[in-house]
Design an enzyme around this catalytic site. Structure first.
Site, PDB file in Angstrom:
ATOM      1  N   LYS A  81       0.853  -1.187   0.000  1.00 43.87           N
ATOM      2  CA  LYS A  81       0.000   0.000   0.000  1.00 43.87           C
ATOM      3  C   LYS A  81       0.883   1.230   0.000  1.00 43.87           C
ATOM      4  O   LYS A  81       1.823   1.345   0.784  1.00 43.87           O
ATOM      5  CB  LYS A  81      -0.878   0.011   1.267  1.00 43.87           C
ATOM      6  CG  LYS A  81      -1.925   1.090   1.246  1.00 43.87           C
ATOM      7  CD  LYS A  81      -3.140   0.665   0.458  1.00 43.87           C
ATOM      8  CE  LYS A  81      -4.071   1.820   0.130  1.00 43.87           C
ATOM      9  NZ  LYS A  81      -3.629   2.631  -1.026  1.00 43.87           N
ATOM     10  N   LYS A 105       4.464   2.958   8.742  1.00 38.55           N
ATOM     11  CA  LYS A 105       3.221   3.721   8.940  1.00 38.55           C
ATOM     12  C   LYS A 105       2.036   2.757   9.125  1.00 38.55           C
ATOM     13  O   LYS A 105       1.235   2.901  10.039  1.00 38.55           O
ATOM     14  CB  LYS A 105       3.000   4.579   7.682  1.00 38.55           C
ATOM     15  CG  LYS A 105       2.285   5.875   7.906  1.00 38.55           C
ATOM     16  CD  LYS A 105       2.071   6.620   6.582  1.00 38.55           C
ATOM     17  CE  LYS A 105       3.269   7.409   6.117  1.00 38.55           C
ATOM     18  NZ  LYS A 105       2.971   8.281   4.968  1.00 38.55           N
ATOM     19  N   LYS A 117       5.486   1.954  -2.721  1.00 39.04           N
ATOM     20  CA  LYS A 117       5.466   3.337  -3.223  1.00 39.04           C
ATOM     21  C   LYS A 117       5.766   3.305  -4.707  1.00 39.04           C
ATOM     22  O   LYS A 117       6.425   2.395  -5.198  1.00 39.04           O
ATOM     23  CB  LYS A 117       6.540   4.173  -2.515  1.00 39.04           C
ATOM     24  CG  LYS A 117       6.286   5.656  -2.572  1.00 39.04           C
ATOM     25  CD  LYS A 117       5.220   6.014  -1.576  1.00 39.04           C
ATOM     26  CE  LYS A 117       5.031   7.474  -1.403  1.00 39.04           C
ATOM     27  NZ  LYS A 117       4.216   7.742  -0.201  1.00 39.04           N
ATOM     28  N   THR A 202      -5.530  13.043   5.618  1.00 40.32           N
ATOM     29  CA  THR A 202      -4.158  13.215   6.101  1.00 40.32           C
ATOM     30  C   THR A 202      -4.110  14.394   7.080  1.00 40.32           C
ATOM     31  O   THR A 202      -3.530  14.309   8.168  1.00 40.32           O
ATOM     32  CB  THR A 202      -3.197  13.445   4.925  1.00 40.32           C
ATOM     33  OG1 THR A 202      -3.409  12.400   3.970  1.00 40.32           O
ATOM     34  CG2 THR A 202      -1.746  13.433   5.361  1.00 40.32           C
ATOM     35  N   SER A 367      -7.526   5.376   3.415  1.00 35.70           N
ATOM     36  CA  SER A 367      -7.359   4.519   2.236  1.00 35.70           C
ATOM     37  C   SER A 367      -7.764   3.089   2.575  1.00 35.70           C
ATOM     38  O   SER A 367      -8.415   2.400   1.788  1.00 35.70           O
ATOM     39  CB  SER A 367      -5.900   4.518   1.771  1.00 35.70           C
ATOM     40  OG  SER A 367      -5.664   5.565   0.870  1.00 35.70           O
TER      41      SER A 367
HETATM   42  N1  GLU Z   1       0.639   8.773  -0.153  1.00 34.15           N
HETATM   43  C1  GLU Z   1       0.072   8.739   1.161  1.00 34.15           C
HETATM   44  C2  GLU Z   1       1.131   8.449   2.198  1.00 34.15           C
HETATM   45  O1  GLU Z   1       2.297   8.708   1.987  1.00 34.15           O
HETATM   46  C3  GLU Z   1      -1.125   7.815   1.233  1.00 34.15           C
HETATM   47  C4  GLU Z   1      -0.863   6.380   0.918  1.00 34.15           C
HETATM   48  C5  GLU Z   1      -2.130   5.553   0.815  1.00 34.15           C
HETATM   49  O2  GLU Z   1      -3.199   6.077   1.054  1.00 34.15           O
HETATM   50  O3  GLU Z   1      -2.000   4.381   0.472  1.00 34.15           O
HETATM   51  O4  GLU Z   1       0.836   8.043   3.283  1.00 34.15           O
END
Ligand code: GLU
Length: 444
Positions: A81, A105, A117, A202, A367
């Site tokens: 993810k 995270k 990523k 966020t 998400s």
């Molecule tokens: N790009 C966001 C992050 O760095 C969200 C990632 C997601 O929702 O999967 O946390």
């Protein structure tokens, strides 16, 4: 950004994403004794790295070659993810470091995903919507079955948004017709299965973490958000929502900025966030709003304030400017805005920092909620999403603060062992991943 930190930082400081990621990992793992030999080494590598290169026919009919990456850290906790970013600085090292960050995270938030990523090296500000759509579709088709609802699930990140996610969904759906493909990507528009509350998740997570931390930390001069002076670097999808939400929570938004520069309120009272949003919509930047003073992005970081929220790019607070930070608390709404050397300086100066893996984890939390709704073909109410987000953020903040209080005091340790909140959060997250790995057992 016009005056953001150079990737190499000041002399003697290595700001490359891989170095920063390894250094943060090293600091945390110093506190993790007694784990199975070699396990931490395994956790420091990505399982899979995909690098693609593809041509796009531009508006002027010329052909431009783009380079894209998708890194899967591992699949220990579930499918990969993490976001997809479009930025000129995207490279394999950056994407790898950010994939690892996503694992920690997700672990900290107790979300059943592993880190991933992706990104394409490009300058979205110079590209038309048609070009961005072609880049997205071609990139997703190049990734093929390496993404999927149960294998690796992209999301928005720097300079990608709900529209980009809609193109990702559509491309994947074209390639896999006849089944429910909505859970392949999150951060979609509502009408395509996006979740209520994902847009500002966020920023909302950041607010909840800051509020909770202040209620637990016992900082004599900063008991809560009411009346707190907040400066925010970045007025995009995270920063602009953070300005609105912190203002609604009673804070005074004294300065904001975007890639073209910043503005501060001229009389010390709060900026009118609704007016700043309207000005930015009309003029493409916050700069020049009547009744405000202009300042640089660098100047914004160094303003006296109660809470400083870097919500833009990585490597904004480094060894060079950390001694001049005048905030009482730093909250990382962006990924990796503060370098390890800056962490040491802030810790030594008694300025606590809520790290990215906690402070910006609201995005991936919602998400996850979107993914669950998509799998079940359900749509939750906004109140339910926000309530669940609050529960997750409060639990994660409590876990980090509890760890922070257990680790050896900074004064008793060499700088590499300093008990900053980032190290505490990473210790908690890495330990959870290590335990899950051992519970599963090393295959075969
Ligand atoms: N790009 C966001 C992050 O760095 C969200 C990632 C997601 O929702 O999967 O946390």
């Amino acid at each position: 950004m016009n005056d953001t930190r150079p990737a190499s930082g000041c002399e003697g400081e290595d700001l490359s994403p891989i170095h920063v990621s390894q250094e943060q990992f090293r600091r945390a793992t110093t506190h993790l004794k007694g784990l199975k030999k070699g396990l931490l080494d395994f956790l420091s590598y990505p399982k899979r790295t995909i690098s693609v290169c593809f041509p796009i026919e531009m508006e002027d009919e010329s052909v431009t070659t783009f380079h894209g990456y998708r890194v899967l850290h591992n699949s220990i906790m579930g499918p990969g993810k993490g976001g997809i970013r479009y930025h000129p600085c995207v490279n394999e090292g950056e994407v790898t470091a950010l994939a690892l960050l996503m694992t920690w995270k997700c672990a900290l938030m107790r979300i059943p995903f592993s880190g991933a990523k992706g990104g394409v090296a490009c300058d979205p500000k110079q590209l038309s919507q048609t070009e961005l759509r072609r880049i997205t579709r071609r990139f997703i088709s190049e990734l093929g079955d390496n993404i999927g609802p149960h294998t690796d699930i992209p999301a928005p990140d720097l300079y990608t948004n709900a529209q980009t996610m809609a193109w990702i969904f559509d491309t994947y759906d074209m390639m896999h017709p006849g089944r429910n493909n909505r859970p392949v990507v999150t951060g979609k528009p509502l009408e395509l299965g996006g979740s209520p509350g994902r847009e500002d998740a966020t920023a909302r997570g950041c607010l909840i973490a800051a509020e909770r931390f202040l209620s637990l930390a016992g900082m004599p001069e900063l008991g809560g958000l009411d009346g707190a002076r907040v400066a925010i670097q970045g007025f995009g999808q995270v920063g602009a929502h953070a300005a609105r939400l912190f203002r609604e929570a009673g804070a005074s938004i004294t300065a904001v900025s975007d890639s073209q520069g910043g503005i501060a309120s001229s009389d010390g009272t709060s900026l009118d966030v609704t007016q700043v949003l309207a000005w930015k919509r009309e003029h493409g930047t916050v700069v020049g709003m009547p009744g405000t003073q202009s300042l640089t992005n660098q100047g914004l970081l160094e303003l006296p304030c109660d809470i400083l929220i870097p919500a833009a790019m990585g490597n904004q607070i480094t060894q060079e400017n950390a001694p001049r930070i005048q905030a009482r608390l730093v909250v990382e709404a962006a990924n990796r805005p503060v370098s390890p050397e800056a962490d040491d300086i802030l810790t030594a100066r008694g300025i606590p920092l809520l790290p990215d893996i906690l402070a910006n984890a609201g995005g991936v939390a919602v998400s996850y909620f979107e993914w669950v709704q998509n799998i079940e073909n359900q749509e939750w109410h906004l109140d339910e999403v926000n309530r669940k987000l609050r529960e997750k953020m409060v639990a994660a903040t409590d876990a980090v603060v509890a760890r922070w209080r257990q680790l050896p005091a900074a004064g008793d340790s060499p700088p590499s062992l300093c008990t900053d909140l980032r190290t505490a959060a990473l210790v908690e997250a890495i330990e959870r991943v290590a335990n899950i790995t051992l519970k599963r057992g090393i295959w075969p």
